[in-house]
Write an enzyme that holds these catalytic residues in place. Structure first.
Site, PDB file in Angstrom:
ATOM      1  N   ARG A   1       0.847  -1.206   0.000  1.00 41.15           N
ATOM      2  CA  ARG A   1       0.000   0.000   0.000  1.00 41.15           C
ATOM      3  C   ARG A   1       0.884   1.259   0.000  1.00 41.15           C
ATOM      4  O   ARG A   1       1.905   1.294   0.673  1.00 41.15           O
ATOM      5  CB  ARG A   1      -0.937   0.021   1.219  1.00 41.15           C
ATOM      6  CG  ARG A   1      -0.250   0.419   2.521  1.00 41.15           C
ATOM      7  CD  ARG A   1      -1.138   0.336   3.750  1.00 41.15           C
ATOM      8  NE  ARG A   1      -2.015   1.467   3.897  1.00 41.15           N
ATOM      9  CZ  ARG A   1      -2.340   2.011   5.078  1.00 41.15           C
ATOM     10  NH1 ARG A   1      -1.851   1.537   6.204  1.00 41.15           N
ATOM     11  NH2 ARG A   1      -3.168   3.020   5.135  1.00 41.15           N
TER      12      ARG A   1
ATOM     13  N   TYR B   1       4.473   4.432   3.255  1.00 42.66           N
ATOM     14  CA  TYR B   1       4.679   3.374   4.244  1.00 42.66           C
ATOM     15  C   TYR B   1       5.849   2.436   3.929  1.00 42.66           C
ATOM     16  O   TYR B   1       6.139   1.541   4.724  1.00 42.66           O
ATOM     17  CB  TYR B   1       3.387   2.565   4.417  1.00 42.66           C
ATOM     18  CG  TYR B   1       2.227   3.411   4.872  1.00 42.66           C
ATOM     19  CD1 TYR B   1       2.237   4.008   6.127  1.00 42.66           C
ATOM     20  CD2 TYR B   1       1.129   3.647   4.039  1.00 42.66           C
ATOM     21  CE1 TYR B   1       1.177   4.808   6.550  1.00 42.66           C
ATOM     22  CE2 TYR B   1       0.070   4.444   4.451  1.00 42.66           C
ATOM     23  CZ  TYR B   1       0.102   5.022   5.706  1.00 42.66           C
ATOM     24  OH  TYR B   1      -0.936   5.813   6.127  1.00 42.66           O
TER      25      TYR B   1
ATOM     26  N   ASN C   1      -0.410   0.240  16.801  1.00 37.75           N
ATOM     27  CA  ASN C   1      -0.643   1.110  15.643  1.00 37.75           C
ATOM     28  C   ASN C   1      -2.091   0.884  15.234  1.00 37.75           C
ATOM     29  O   ASN C   1      -2.421  -0.114  14.588  1.00 37.75           O
ATOM     30  CB  ASN C   1       0.307   0.766  14.491  1.00 37.75           C
ATOM     31  CG  ASN C   1       0.162   1.755  13.334  1.00 37.75           C
ATOM     32  OD1 ASN C   1      -0.804   2.521  13.282  1.00 37.75           O
ATOM     33  ND2 ASN C   1       1.094   1.725  12.401  1.00 37.75           N
TER      34      ASN C   1
ATOM     35  N   ALA D   1      -6.055   3.918  10.854  1.00 34.85           N
ATOM     36  CA  ALA D   1      -7.019   5.023  10.747  1.00 34.85           C
ATOM     37  C   ALA D   1      -7.954   5.120  11.953  1.00 34.85           C
ATOM     38  O   ALA D   1      -8.514   6.193  12.219  1.00 34.85           O
ATOM     39  CB  ALA D   1      -7.826   4.881   9.462  1.00 34.85           C
TER      40      ALA D   1
ATOM     41  N   HIS E   1      -7.726   7.988  14.536  1.00 37.12           N
ATOM     42  CA  HIS E   1      -8.340   9.304  14.390  1.00 37.12           C
ATOM     43  C   HIS E   1      -9.860   9.285  14.595  1.00 37.12           C
ATOM     44  O   HIS E   1     -10.505  10.316  14.472  1.00 37.12           O
ATOM     45  CB  HIS E   1      -8.022   9.854  12.986  1.00 37.12           C
ATOM     46  CG  HIS E   1      -6.595   9.596  12.584  1.00 37.12           C
ATOM     47  ND1 HIS E   1      -5.533  10.145  13.262  1.00 37.12           N
ATOM     48  CD2 HIS E   1      -6.049   8.819  11.609  1.00 37.12           C
ATOM     49  CE1 HIS E   1      -4.393   9.730  12.696  1.00 37.12           C
ATOM     50  NE2 HIS E   1      -4.691   8.922  11.700  1.00 37.12           N
TER      51      HIS E   1
ATOM     52  N   ASP F   1     -10.963   3.920  24.964  1.00 34.37           N
ATOM     53  CA  ASP F   1     -11.535   3.434  26.234  1.00 34.37           C
ATOM     54  C   ASP F   1     -10.925   2.087  26.628  1.00 34.37           C
ATOM     55  O   ASP F   1     -10.680   1.839  27.821  1.00 34.37           O
ATOM     56  CB  ASP F   1     -13.059   3.270  26.115  1.00 34.37           C
ATOM     57  CG  ASP F   1     -13.813   4.590  26.269  1.00 34.37           C
ATOM     58  OD1 ASP F   1     -13.178   5.609  26.611  1.00 34.37           O
ATOM     59  OD2 ASP F   1     -15.035   4.589  26.046  1.00 34.37           O
TER      60      ASP F   1
ATOM     61  N   GLU G   1       1.735   4.234  21.606  1.00 40.28           N
ATOM     62  CA  GLU G   1       1.140   4.475  20.280  1.00 40.28           C
ATOM     63  C   GLU G   1       2.252   4.623  19.242  1.00 40.28           C
ATOM     64  O   GLU G   1       3.243   5.310  19.483  1.00 40.28           O
ATOM     65  CB  GLU G   1       0.322   5.767  20.326  1.00 40.28           C
ATOM     66  CG  GLU G   1      -0.266   6.165  18.975  1.00 40.28           C
ATOM     67  CD  GLU G   1      -0.950   7.531  19.019  1.00 40.28           C
ATOM     68  OE1 GLU G   1      -0.672   8.327  19.947  1.00 40.28           O
ATOM     69  OE2 GLU G   1      -1.741   7.803  18.105  1.00 40.28           O
TER      70      GLU G   1
ATOM     71  N   HIS H   1       3.146   5.178  14.922  1.00 38.43           N
ATOM     72  CA  HIS H   1       2.791   5.381  13.523  1.00 38.43           C
ATOM     73  C   HIS H   1       4.038   5.317  12.662  1.00 38.43           C
ATOM     74  O   HIS H   1       5.088   5.832  13.059  1.00 38.43           O
ATOM     75  CB  HIS H   1       2.071   6.727  13.319  1.00 38.43           C
ATOM     76  CG  HIS H   1       0.808   6.789  14.089  1.00 38.43           C
ATOM     77  ND1 HIS H   1      -0.315   6.080  13.716  1.00 38.43           N
ATOM     78  CD2 HIS H   1       0.498   7.404  15.244  1.00 38.43           C
ATOM     79  CE1 HIS H   1      -1.257   6.280  14.606  1.00 38.43           C
ATOM     80  NE2 HIS H   1      -0.792   7.068  15.550  1.00 38.43           N
TER      81      HIS H   1
ATOM     82  N   SER I   1       4.238   6.628   9.554  1.00 37.42           N
ATOM     83  CA  SER I   1       4.383   7.945   8.924  1.00 37.42           C
ATOM     84  C   SER I   1       4.317   9.045   9.989  1.00 37.42           C
ATOM     85  O   SER I   1       3.861   8.810  11.116  1.00 37.42           O
ATOM     86  CB  SER I   1       3.268   8.154   7.893  1.00 37.42           C
ATOM     87  OG  SER I   1       2.000   8.172   8.534  1.00 37.42           O
TER      88      SER I   1
ATOM     89  N   ARG J   1       0.860  15.311   7.892  1.00 40.50           N
ATOM     90  CA  ARG J   1      -0.016  14.857   6.799  1.00 40.50           C
ATOM     91  C   ARG J   1      -1.346  15.627   6.840  1.00 40.50           C
ATOM     92  O   ARG J   1      -1.373  16.770   7.253  1.00 40.50           O
ATOM     93  CB  ARG J   1      -0.198  13.340   6.898  1.00 40.50           C
ATOM     94  CG  ARG J   1       1.140  12.595   6.705  1.00 40.50           C
ATOM     95  CD  ARG J   1       0.977  11.108   6.791  1.00 40.50           C
ATOM     96  NE  ARG J   1       0.109  10.613   5.719  1.00 40.50           N
ATOM     97  CZ  ARG J   1      -0.402   9.371   5.690  1.00 40.50           C
ATOM     98  NH1 ARG J   1      -0.124   8.519   6.662  1.00 40.50           N
ATOM     99  NH2 ARG J   1      -1.183   9.007   4.689  1.00 40.50           N
TER     100      ARG J   1
ATOM    101  N   ARG K   1      -5.561  13.668  10.242  1.00 46.56           N
ATOM    102  CA  ARG K   1      -4.657  12.708  10.903  1.00 46.56           C
ATOM    103  C   ARG K   1      -3.943  13.341  12.097  1.00 46.56           C
ATOM    104  O   ARG K   1      -3.164  12.694  12.786  1.00 46.56           O
ATOM    105  CB  ARG K   1      -3.609  12.190   9.921  1.00 46.56           C
ATOM    106  CG  ARG K   1      -4.181  11.337   8.819  1.00 46.56           C
ATOM    107  CD  ARG K   1      -3.082  10.731   7.960  1.00 46.56           C
ATOM    108  NE  ARG K   1      -3.590  10.432   6.645  1.00 46.56           N
ATOM    109  CZ  ARG K   1      -4.222   9.289   6.327  1.00 46.56           C
ATOM    110  NH1 ARG K   1      -4.380   8.340   7.214  1.00 46.56           N
ATOM    111  NH2 ARG K   1      -4.682   9.098   5.103  1.00 46.56           N
TER     112      ARG K   1
END
Ligand code: DQA
Length: 143
Positions: free
Chosen positions: A17, A22, A72, A75, A78, A85, A96, A98, A100, A105, A109
């Site tokens: 992708r 990425y 990760n 999407a 966001h 929760d 967390e 990512h 990128s 961006r 995001r």
């Protein structure tokens, strides 16, 4: 030490992708290299495109199966109050990640529902973001 890596939607497509964002590498080959760098760590890896399956896994890992989680959320980062929760509801630290630099961006995001629920966030270092998150977790867990 047990570290769980949890990848959200479309991260099964790494290496195929949007390679300009990425990279060219698939996650399995990176994961093999990561495991080799930390022979004393027991890693597990889970990927799902489904929000509920990610929450189920966070809950399982967060109550006994892992000492820490590298997440990760793709999407869902966001959009998902439910995943944030789940992070708040478990006992183990979550970092967390990512691939990128999400801050550089699209505007949508730039907000993460994960960030405030996690110990910290690492973004923008390609797949090396995962290794940096493992380092952070090992530091937290050795205290
Ligand atoms: C991502 C960034 C997200 O905005 C995106 O939806 C992803 C991947 C990253 O690793 O850079 O799927 O989490």
């Amino acid at each position: 030490m047990k570290i769980s890596i949890i990848n959200g939607p479309n991260l099964n497509l790494l290496g195929r992708r949007e390679k300009d964002i990425y990279g060219e590498r698939d996650f399995d080959s990176y994961f093999a290299e990561l495991k080799a760098q930390y022979p004393d760590v027991e890693f597990s890896c889970f990927q799902s495109n489904s929000e509920g399956a990610l929450i189920d896994r966070i809950q399982e890992d967060g109550f006994g199966k892992a000492d820490g989680i590298v997440l990760n959320a793709g999407a869902y980062t966001h959009t998902s109050v439910a995943i944030s929760d789940a992070i708040r509801g478990i006992r183990v630290p979550v970092v967390e990640v990512h691939i990128s630099n999400v801050a550089a961006r699209e505007e949508y995001r730039r907000h993460s529902f994960m960030a405030a629920a996690c110990k910290g966030s690492i973004a923008g270092f390609g797949l090396d973001s995962y290794r940096l998150a493992v380092e952070a977790l090992l530091n937290i867990l050795s205290r």
